[in-house]
Enzyme design. Structure first.
Site, PDB file in Angstrom:
ATOM      1  N   VAL A  59       0.814  -1.230   0.000  1.00 12.82           N
ATOM      2  CA  VAL A  59       0.000   0.000   0.000  1.00 12.82           C
ATOM      3  C   VAL A  59       0.843   1.273   0.000  1.00 12.82           C
ATOM      4  CG1 VAL A  59      -2.063  -1.035   1.038  1.00 12.82           C
ATOM      5  CG2 VAL A  59      -0.320   0.016   2.530  1.00 12.82           C
ATOM      6  N   TYR A 150       4.433   6.333  15.316  1.00 12.56           N
ATOM      7  CA  TYR A 150       3.115   5.705  15.084  1.00 12.56           C
ATOM      8  C   TYR A 150       1.996   6.679  15.454  1.00 12.56           C
ATOM      9  CZ  TYR A 150      -0.583   2.099  15.656  1.00 12.56           C
ATOM     10  OH  TYR A 150      -1.733   1.348  15.581  1.00 12.56           O
TER      11      TYR A 150
HETATM   12  P1  NAP Z   1      -1.533  -7.145  11.910  1.00 13.52           P
HETATM   13  O1  NAP Z   1      -2.162  -8.456  12.119  1.00 13.52           O
HETATM   14  O2  NAP Z   1      -0.047  -7.006  12.026  1.00 13.52           O
HETATM   15  O3  NAP Z   1      -2.027  -6.594  10.514  1.00 13.52           O
HETATM   16  C1  NAP Z   1      -1.392  -5.628   9.767  1.00 13.52           C
HETATM   17  C2  NAP Z   1      -1.676  -5.951   8.313  1.00 13.52           C
HETATM   18  O4  NAP Z   1      -1.188  -4.887   7.495  1.00 13.52           O
HETATM   19  C3  NAP Z   1      -1.006  -7.239   7.867  1.00 13.52           C
HETATM   20  O5  NAP Z   1      -1.979  -8.079   7.261  1.00 13.52           O
HETATM   21  C4  NAP Z   1       0.039  -6.779   6.867  1.00 13.52           C
HETATM   22  O6  NAP Z   1       0.142  -7.729   5.823  1.00 13.52           O
HETATM   23  C5  NAP Z   1      -0.554  -5.480   6.365  1.00 13.52           C
HETATM   24  N1  NAP Z   1       0.470  -4.554   5.899  1.00 13.52           N
HETATM   25  C6  NAP Z   1       1.492  -4.005   6.606  1.00 13.52           C
HETATM   26  N2  NAP Z   1       2.244  -3.239   5.827  1.00 13.52           N
HETATM   27  C7  NAP Z   1       1.688  -3.297   4.581  1.00 13.52           C
HETATM   28  C8  NAP Z   1       2.017  -2.728   3.323  1.00 13.52           C
HETATM   29  N3  NAP Z   1       3.067  -1.922   3.163  1.00 13.52           N
HETATM   30  N4  NAP Z   1       1.221  -3.009   2.266  1.00 13.52           N
HETATM   31  C9  NAP Z   1       0.147  -3.817   2.398  1.00 13.52           C
HETATM   32  N5  NAP Z   1      -0.212  -4.387   3.559  1.00 13.52           N
HETATM   33  C10 NAP Z   1       0.556  -4.136   4.632  1.00 13.52           C
HETATM   34  O7  NAP Z   1      -2.092  -6.058  12.931  1.00 13.52           O
HETATM   35  P2  NAP Z   1      -3.574  -5.559  13.272  1.00 13.52           P
HETATM   36  O8  NAP Z   1      -3.585  -5.325  14.719  1.00 13.52           O
HETATM   37  O9  NAP Z   1      -4.613  -6.414  12.646  1.00 13.52           O
HETATM   38  O10 NAP Z   1      -3.537  -4.118  12.565  1.00 13.52           O
HETATM   39  C11 NAP Z   1      -4.569  -3.660  11.694  1.00 13.52           C
HETATM   40  C12 NAP Z   1      -4.739  -2.159  11.876  1.00 13.52           C
HETATM   41  O11 NAP Z   1      -5.242  -1.898  13.189  1.00 13.52           O
HETATM   42  C13 NAP Z   1      -3.438  -1.359  11.746  1.00 13.52           C
HETATM   43  O12 NAP Z   1      -3.652  -0.188  10.989  1.00 13.52           O
HETATM   44  C14 NAP Z   1      -3.113  -1.002  13.180  1.00 13.52           C
HETATM   45  O13 NAP Z   1      -2.343   0.169  13.285  1.00 13.52           O
HETATM   46  C15 NAP Z   1      -4.499  -0.847  13.765  1.00 13.52           C
HETATM   47  N6  NAP Z   1      -4.558  -0.965  15.230  1.00 13.52           N
HETATM   48  C16 NAP Z   1      -4.069  -2.068  15.851  1.00 13.52           C
HETATM   49  C17 NAP Z   1      -4.114  -2.134  17.248  1.00 13.52           C
HETATM   50  C18 NAP Z   1      -3.608  -3.330  18.010  1.00 13.52           C
HETATM   51  O14 NAP Z   1      -3.452  -3.232  19.244  1.00 13.52           O
HETATM   52  N7  NAP Z   1      -3.393  -4.473  17.382  1.00 13.52           N
HETATM   53  C19 NAP Z   1      -4.691  -1.073  17.970  1.00 13.52           C
HETATM   54  C20 NAP Z   1      -5.194   0.020  17.284  1.00 13.52           C
HETATM   55  C21 NAP Z   1      -5.126   0.072  15.900  1.00 13.52           C
HETATM   56  P3  NAP Z   1       1.532  -8.010   5.074  1.00 13.52           P
HETATM   57  O15 NAP Z   1       2.603  -8.019   6.128  1.00 13.52           O
HETATM   58  O16 NAP Z   1       1.315  -9.318   4.413  1.00 13.52           O
HETATM   59  O17 NAP Z   1       1.693  -6.900   4.091  1.00 13.52           O
END
Ligand code: NAP
Length: 252
Positions: A59, A150
């Site tokens: 992305v 972040y």
């Molecule tokens: P996650 O399981 O690590 O998911 C992150 C996803 O983003 C992965 O599927 C990864 O897939 C993809 N990604 C990362 N860099 C990318 C790139 N350059 N291009 C395309 N895809 C990319 O973590 P998650 O917790 O589900 O995170 C999802 C969202 O929720 C994020 O925006 C995060 O900041 C937000 N969030 C998370 C938390 C938490 O505590 N977990 C809290 C608040 C908000 P690939 O590595 O295969 O590309």
């Protein structure tokens, strides 16, 4: 939610964590779901479970996003709902951070949202209907120590949301961010491991330290975040735009 039947929903980072659950819930609601990410194997796993179309895409790279959406449109039609969920959270004390560390946080968390939203805009404009969503964070609404890059990036997503919602207010397209607190996903596991490595705490102590910020003293669950995305993608939320919806047990 019958209004989502047949609608093309694109979810970035749909191979894991929040994005995977969003893909599951939209697919269950009858939407045609495209999931994008960099790693083939997690995408294939979720595609197998949900029937979603898996496409490789970084992305942060506009050409990669455009190529993926071209293919997605060929198979699933014009994009109606775009969920910019892909993100990453690197943690470091500010004094050790480099400009490259900051740029990496901005690239995936802000430029990634910008690229996906802008690449989806044409389809939504043609249809006079659309839903742009970003999975931001409570880190877009308040500060946390050791993740200033972040937090800066997630605050920028909220700014993007508020501005774009005004630009599109008369078009039938709404723009909203969802701001979860700590969610039980692979990203959270990395944060816990980082705390363990930096402080010598046990995993349980590190998890409890993170839970302590949530007044409900628990982690947010992926289905709670996905349910909010489905709600914001529906017809009844046509007047809700430019918002940053906190899902954090009252943390913010
Ligand atoms: P996650 O399981 O690590 O998911 C992150 C996803 O983003 C992965 O599927 C990864 O897939 C993809 N990604 C990362 N860099 C990318 C790139 N350059 N291009 C395309 N895809 C990319 O973590 P998650 O917790 O589900 O995170 C999802 C969202 O929720 C994020 O925006 C995060 O900041 C937000 N969030 C998370 C938390 C938490 O505590 N977990 C809290 C608040 C908000 P690939 O590595 O295969 O590309």
């Amino acid at each position: 939610m019958t209004e989502l039947v047949g609608k093309h929903v694109v979810v970035s980072g749909g191979g894991s964590g929040v994005g995977a659950e969003i893909a599951r819930q939209f697919a269950s609601a009858g939407a045609k779901v495209t999931i994008v990410g960099r790693r083939e194997s997690p995408l294939a796993g979720i595609a197998g479970q949900t029937g979603a179309l898996p496409l490789m895409c970084d992305v942060t790279d506009r050409a990669s996003v455009d190529k993926a959406l071209l293919k997605a449109r060929e198979i699933n039609g014009p994009v109606a709902v775009c969920v910019a969920n892909a993100g990453a959270a690197a943690s470091k004390p500010f004094k050790r951070m480099t400009a490259d560390d900051l740029a990496a946080m901005m690239a995936v968390n802000v430029t990634g949202v910008f690229n996906l939203w802008q690449a989806s805009l044409h389809d939504m404009s043609e249809n006079n209907w659309g839903r742009m969503l970003a999975i931001a964070s409570t880190a877009g609404l308040k500060g946390y120590e050791y993740v200033s890059g972040y937090c800066a990036a997630k605050h920028a997503v909220i700014g993007l949301t508020r501005s774009l919602s005004l630009e599109l207010a008369k078009t039938g397209i709404t723009v909203n961010s969802i701001c979860p607190g700590f969610i039980e996903t692979p990203m959270l596991q990395l944060s816990i491991e980082n705390i363990v490595g930096e402080t010598g705490m046990s995993r349980e102590q590190a998890a409890n330290a993170l839970k302590a910020g949530n007044p409900m003293k628990r982690f947010i669950q992926v289905d709670e975040v996905a349910a909010a995305a489905l709600w914001l993608a529906g017809e009844q939320t046509a007047s809700i735009t430019g918002q940053a919806l906190s899902i954090s047990g009252g943390e913010v």
